[in-house]
Design an enzyme around this catalytic site. Structure first.
Site, PDB file in Angstrom:
ATOM      1  N   ASP A 109      31.282  46.367  22.989  1.00  0.00           N
ATOM      2  CA  ASP A 109      30.929  46.543  21.576  1.00  0.00           C
ATOM      3  C   ASP A 109      30.411  45.191  21.072  1.00  0.00           C
ATOM      4  O   ASP A 109      31.188  44.285  20.801  1.00  0.00           O
ATOM      5  CB  ASP A 109      32.183  46.980  20.819  1.00  0.00           C
ATOM      6  CG  ASP A 109      31.960  47.130  19.327  1.00  0.00           C
ATOM      7  OD1 ASP A 109      30.871  46.767  18.844  1.00  0.00           O
ATOM      8  OD2 ASP A 109      32.891  47.602  18.641  1.00  0.00           O
TER       9      ASP A 109
ATOM     10  N   TYR B 124      16.104  65.790   6.172  1.00  0.00           N
ATOM     11  CA  TYR B 124      17.045  66.221   7.210  1.00  0.00           C
ATOM     12  C   TYR B 124      16.361  66.240   8.561  1.00  0.00           C
ATOM     13  O   TYR B 124      15.283  66.799   8.700  1.00  0.00           O
ATOM     14  CB  TYR B 124      17.588  67.623   6.899  1.00  0.00           C
ATOM     15  CG  TYR B 124      19.070  67.574   6.593  1.00  0.00           C
ATOM     16  CD1 TYR B 124      19.973  67.216   7.598  1.00  0.00           C
ATOM     17  CD2 TYR B 124      19.561  67.837   5.321  1.00  0.00           C
ATOM     18  CE1 TYR B 124      21.323  67.131   7.329  1.00  0.00           C
ATOM     19  CE2 TYR B 124      20.909  67.759   5.048  1.00  0.00           C
ATOM     20  CZ  TYR B 124      21.798  67.400   6.062  1.00  0.00           C
ATOM     21  OH  TYR B 124      23.133  67.309   5.802  1.00  0.00           O
TER      22      TYR B 124
ATOM     23  N   ARG C 189      22.805  48.730   7.244  1.00  0.00           N
ATOM     24  CA  ARG C 189      24.112  49.149   7.760  1.00  0.00           C
ATOM     25  C   ARG C 189      23.906  50.351   8.675  1.00  0.00           C
ATOM     26  O   ARG C 189      23.234  51.309   8.310  1.00  0.00           O
ATOM     27  CB  ARG C 189      25.043  49.572   6.617  1.00  0.00           C
ATOM     28  CG  ARG C 189      25.164  48.597   5.487  1.00  0.00           C
ATOM     29  CD  ARG C 189      26.393  48.840   4.671  1.00  0.00           C
ATOM     30  NE  ARG C 189      27.547  48.346   5.387  1.00  0.00           N
ATOM     31  CZ  ARG C 189      27.864  47.042   5.467  1.00  0.00           C
ATOM     32  NH1 ARG C 189      27.141  46.133   4.866  1.00  0.00           N
ATOM     33  NH2 ARG C 189      28.914  46.672   6.149  1.00  0.00           N
TER      34      ARG C 189
ATOM     35  N   GLU D 149      18.206  66.681  11.935  1.00  0.00           N
ATOM     36  CA  GLU D 149      19.150  66.903  13.032  1.00  0.00           C
ATOM     37  C   GLU D 149      18.405  67.090  14.341  1.00  0.00           C
ATOM     38  O   GLU D 149      17.367  67.737  14.394  1.00  0.00           O
ATOM     39  CB  GLU D 149      19.995  68.155  12.748  1.00  0.00           C
ATOM     40  CG  GLU D 149      21.112  67.884  11.766  1.00  0.00           C
ATOM     41  CD  GLU D 149      21.870  69.148  11.385  1.00  0.00           C
ATOM     42  OE1 GLU D 149      21.497  70.241  11.844  1.00  0.00           O
ATOM     43  OE2 GLU D 149      22.841  69.029  10.615  1.00  0.00           O
TER      44      GLU D 149
ATOM     45  N   THR E  77      26.890  47.475  15.766  1.00  0.00           N
ATOM     46  CA  THR E  77      26.438  47.713  14.397  1.00  0.00           C
ATOM     47  C   THR E  77      25.046  47.109  14.312  1.00  0.00           C
ATOM     48  O   THR E  77      24.636  46.341  15.184  1.00  0.00           O
ATOM     49  CB  THR E  77      27.343  47.009  13.366  1.00  0.00           C
ATOM     50  OG1 THR E  77      27.387  45.615  13.688  1.00  0.00           O
ATOM     51  CG2 THR E  77      28.743  47.571  13.365  1.00  0.00           C
TER      52      THR E  77
HETATM   53  C1  LIG Z   1      32.201  45.380  12.532  1.00  0.00           C
HETATM   54  C2  LIG Z   1      32.640  45.958  13.800  1.00  0.00           C
HETATM   55  C3  LIG Z   1      32.759  47.350  13.960  1.00  0.00           C
HETATM   56  C4  LIG Z   1      32.724  48.328  12.809  1.00  0.00           C
HETATM   57  O1  LIG Z   1      31.549  48.576  12.232  1.00  0.00           O
HETATM   58  P1  LIG Z   1      31.445  49.450  10.900  1.00  0.00           P
HETATM   59  O2  LIG Z   1      29.986  49.514  10.728  1.00  0.00           O
HETATM   60  O3  LIG Z   1      32.163  48.677   9.846  1.00  0.00           O
HETATM   61  O4  LIG Z   1      32.072  50.773  11.167  1.00  0.00           O
HETATM   62  C5  LIG Z   1      33.076  47.833  15.213  1.00  0.00           C
HETATM   63  N1  LIG Z   1      33.283  47.004  16.243  1.00  0.00           N
HETATM   64  C6  LIG Z   1      33.210  45.661  16.124  1.00  0.00           C
HETATM   65  C7  LIG Z   1      33.452  44.801  17.307  1.00  0.00           C
HETATM   66  C8  LIG Z   1      32.898  45.101  14.889  1.00  0.00           C
HETATM   67  O5  LIG Z   1      32.854  43.770  14.770  1.00  0.00           O
END
Ligand SMILES: *Cc1c(COP(=O)(O)O)cnc(C)c1O
Length: 328
Positions: free
Chosen positions: A196, A51, A231, A53, A222
């Site tokens: 993103d 842990y 992941r 945090e 990600t």
């Molecule tokens: C894959 C993806 C996510 C989500 O990711 P997870 O790890 O599955 O929650 C978010 N934004 C974009 C643009 C993605 O391609």
């Protein structure tokens, strides 16, 4: 894996089956990848027991000598790789990373301008079925017939809707974005910019496509797609957002970080800093180009006319009269 085999033959058998499936099947899911044995070892390590945090040097539990080492390594490597001012490596995945950023910089009811799901965007960018859509007001921009983002329309929408946040990013889009245009439009209306980069993080890290990090206030990603790590999720931002984002991660949204993931991420980022990763990233795009050209020869119609990244989107219905599931 002798211990697992003996103790739990059912799980062991499923794991062997999955290994064989991954080795022998033709995997064409653009969001998946294969991590290195070193990443797998870190992921299956004793860090899963811990842990932690808080942040390195500021934890709420004792015994952080080694967790601090791996988390600092991950942060420093990510900063170097992407030229980011500030990095938080604790988000548990891509969707949580996006929710965390929304909660850090928006108030309930604030407007976000994001890319439409059916035009390439991601669920977590405000699709009506998600939690974020219940809290914030999402307005969606679309791509034009050729698949390009219509920046004129985007600017008009920005002026009309006055979003607090302009969101770039996609899961099913094959073309290069004009980073400067997003920045200019946002500046005009006083919006914060977020990109993103979940899908293309590895291509950016390998310098196969231009780096958007200097252009945007906040970047989420990600770590398991083209970046080829475990992941997980990661947030990068300008220094001015560092504190609100760190606080939004913990205690705002999450509890303890998954330290085995963070250790594995440090390993993956170490791999991405090597010259061989540049070769790897360029090769991904070359492969996608070959796939694009060969599919065209067979009469398949490609969405957006082709690809600039690792994704090839085939319109199997209008080319061959079959559904996506049938094609798969
Ligand atoms: C894959 C993806 C996510 C989500 O990711 P997870 O790890 O599955 O929650 C978010 N934004 C974009 C643009 C993605 O391609």
């Amino acid at each position: 894996m002798a211990k697992l085999k003996k103790q739990d033959p059912k799980v062991y058998a499923a794991m062997l089956g999955e290994l064989k499936r991954q080795q022998e099947g033709m995997e064409l899911i653009a969001s998946e990848n294969y991590v290195s044995p070193a990443v797998l070892e870190a992921l299956g390590s004793v860090f899963t027991n811990k842990y932690s945090e808080g942040l390195p040097g500021k934890r709420y539990y004792g015994g952080q000598t080694y967790t601090d080492v791996v988390e600092n390594l991950a942060i420093e490597r990510a900063k170097k790789l992407f030229g980011a001012e500030h990095v938080n490596v604790q988000p548990l995945s891509g969707c949580p990373a996006n929710m965390i950023v929304y909660s850090a910089i928006l108030k309930p009811g604030d407007t976000v301008l994001g890319m439409d799901l059916s035009h390439g965007g991601h669920l977590s960018h405000g699709h009506p079925v998600t939690l974020s859509a219940k809290i914030y007001r999402f307005v969606r921009y679309k791509t034009d017939e050729t698949g390009k983002i219509d920046y004129e329309q985007l600017e008009k929408m920005a002026i009309q809707e006055k979003p607090k946040l302009i969101l770039a990013g996609f899961s099913a889009y094959t073309r290069q974005l004009d980073y400067q245009k997003f920045k200019d439009i946002a500046q005009k209306v006083g919006a914060i910019t977020m990109f993103d980069i979940a899908h293309i993080a590895g291509l950016i890290a390998g310098k196969a496509i231009p780096n958007p990090v200097p252009y945007f206030d906040v970047i989420t990603t990600t770590t398991h797609k083209t970046l080829r790590g475990p992941r997980g999720g990661m947030i990068m931002c300008k220094q001015q957002f560092a504190e609100v984002i760190d606080k939004a991660v913990f205690p705002g949204f999450q509890g303890g970080p998954h330290m085995n993931n963070i250790a594995a991420l440090a390993v993956a980022l170490g791999e991405a800093l090597k010259p061989s990763f540049k070769v790897y990233a360029k090769q991904i795009i070359k492969n996608a180009k070959v796939l694009e050209q060969e599919l065209k020869k067979y009469g398949f119609k490609l969405m957006f006319g082709g690809t600039d990244n690792h994704m090839v989107l085939v319109d199997v219905f209008s080319s061959k009269g079959i559904t996506g599931i049938e094609a798969e």
